[in-house]
Write a protein that holds these residues in place. Structure first.
Motif, PDB file in Angstrom:
ATOM      1  N   LEU A   1       0.812  -1.215   0.000  1.00 30.16           N
ATOM      2  CA  LEU A   1       0.000   0.000   0.000  1.00 30.16           C
ATOM      3  C   LEU A   1       0.850   1.272   0.000  1.00 30.16           C
ATOM      4  CD1 LEU A   1      -2.834  -1.045   2.469  1.00 30.16           C
ATOM      5  CD2 LEU A   1      -2.955  -0.839  -0.019  1.00 30.16           C
ATOM      6  N   VAL A   2       2.082   1.179   0.472  1.00 26.22           N
ATOM      7  CA  VAL A   2       2.967   2.347   0.453  1.00 26.22           C
ATOM      8  C   VAL A   2       4.355   1.945  -0.057  1.00 26.22           C
ATOM      9  CG1 VAL A   2       1.763   3.420   2.409  1.00 26.22           C
ATOM     10  CG2 VAL A   2       3.823   2.051   2.815  1.00 26.22           C
ATOM     11  N   ARG A   3       5.074   2.944  -0.537  1.00 21.99           N
ATOM     12  CA  ARG A   3       6.456   2.739  -0.957  1.00 21.99           C
ATOM     13  C   ARG A   3       7.337   3.688  -0.158  1.00 21.99           C
ATOM     14  NH1 ARG A   3       7.780   4.185  -6.015  1.00 21.99           N
ATOM     15  NH2 ARG A   3       6.138   5.766  -5.789  1.00 21.99           N
ATOM     16  N   GLU A   4       8.609   3.295  -0.024  1.00 23.89           N
ATOM     17  CA  GLU A   4       9.544   4.042   0.806  1.00 23.89           C
ATOM     18  C   GLU A   4      10.626   4.627  -0.087  1.00 23.89           C
ATOM     19  OE1 GLU A   4      11.317   1.393   3.575  1.00 23.89           O
ATOM     20  OE2 GLU A   4      13.095   2.657   3.811  1.00 23.89           O
ATOM     21  N   VAL A   5      10.857   5.933   0.066  1.00 24.16           N
ATOM     22  CA  VAL A   5      11.895   6.591  -0.724  1.00 24.16           C
ATOM     23  C   VAL A   5      12.898   7.247   0.224  1.00 24.16           C
ATOM     24  CG1 VAL A   5      12.391   8.396  -2.400  1.00 24.16           C
ATOM     25  CG2 VAL A   5      10.311   7.011  -2.630  1.00 24.16           C
ATOM     26  N   ALA A   6      14.157   6.836   0.116  1.00 23.45           N
ATOM     27  CA  ALA A   6      15.191   7.395   0.991  1.00 23.45           C
ATOM     28  C   ALA A   6      15.512   8.822   0.562  1.00 23.45           C
ATOM     29  CB  ALA A   6      16.439   6.521   0.934  1.00 23.45           C
ATOM     30  N   ASP A   7      15.711   9.681   1.564  1.00 25.95           N
ATOM     31  CA  ASP A   7      16.113  11.068   1.307  1.00 25.95           C
ATOM     32  C   ASP A   7      17.049  11.461   2.453  1.00 25.95           C
ATOM     33  OD1 ASP A   7      16.386  13.741   0.634  1.00 25.95           O
ATOM     34  OD2 ASP A   7      14.486  14.314   1.593  1.00 25.95           O
ATOM     35  N   GLY A   8      18.325  11.239   2.263  1.00 23.72           N
ATOM     36  CA  GLY A   8      19.271  11.419   3.365  1.00 23.72           C
ATOM     37  C   GLY A   8      18.996  10.379   4.436  1.00 23.72           C
ATOM     38  N   THR A   9      18.893  10.842   5.662  1.00 23.39           N
ATOM     39  CA  THR A   9      18.570   9.886   6.730  1.00 23.39           C
ATOM     40  C   THR A   9      17.069   9.715   6.868  1.00 23.39           C
ATOM     41  OG1 THR A   9      18.419  11.554   8.475  1.00 23.39           O
ATOM     42  CG2 THR A   9      20.603  10.679   7.992  1.00 23.39           C
TER      43      THR A   9
END
Lengths: 110, 110
Positions: free
Chosen positions: A59-67
């Motif tokens: 249902l969700v996706r994770e996108v890294a942005d720094g820490t």
DNA sequence: CCTTACGGTAAGTTATAACTTACCACTTTG
DNA sequence: CAAAGTGGTAAGTTATAACTTACCGTAAGG
């Protein structure tokens, strides 16, 4: 990982009120974990745990942005849930039609 | 009684696997309590309790037939769930579009 | 580097809800 | 009206999952 679970996993995931709340906020706009936690009555680890469940349900996706980890809605998982609902909805409408017809027959044979 | 609960109640109701199974079987065709229980690994009272939850969530309706209670899908509850999903889905698509645009800007300003 | 910011994971507690058995109420039918 | 068929409800048990605190890892910035 990132395996597509059956559509039905989304229902288990959205069965929890806190997860629904998180899901709604992520749907408004992509948000980081801390931002979500600061607006909810539960701790940050709890939010992490809920996000993990939502992610595994597709249902969700994770996108890294720094820490930071910014979470987005994954339209595919939501779409799968819609299809599941639609399928059973249509089945029910069909069944209801048949039921109504049967009732009419019974009525007429009285 | 028979009050229309918020659409969101359907998600709590369908969050349980046994209730999903019951819901699916009722969607195939209207069924009585005993018929449902005989095909499931839980007792008849358990099925009654699940049906009560599904009914309060607006997902099924109960039709008396002698001493039997025949349960049908209630399309209104299912429709409310579809709308809820659609609303957040569209919100997410919009937000994702905005996110993609922002990312593009960032990329270009490098 | 050292520090700060951010967040995932482990371990343990606790509230809840999904089950069971037992009982009762109601229709239908012989 | 007695007996059988059907199912809702009460009460109690138990498994689970939603939470907490504590800890650790990693990226960015001075």
């Amino acid at each position: 990982m990132a395996n597509i679970k059956p559509a039905v996993a989304g229902f288990s995931a959205l069965g929890d009120p806190t997860r629904r709340e998180i899901f709604q906020r992520v749907a408004e706009r992509p948000r980081a974990v801390g931002e979500l936690a600061s607006g909810l009555p539960v701790s940050r680890p709890a939010v992490s745990q809920h996000l993990k469940v939502l992610k595994e349900a597709g249902l969700v996706r994770e996108v890294a942005d720094g820490t930071r980890r910014v979470y987005h809605i994954d339209p595919r998982g939501v779409g799968a849930m819609r299809e599941w609902l639609d399928k059973h909805w249509r089945a029910a409408l069909g069944a209801f039609q048949k039921f109504a017809d049967d009732e009419t027959e019974k009525e007429q044979s009285k």
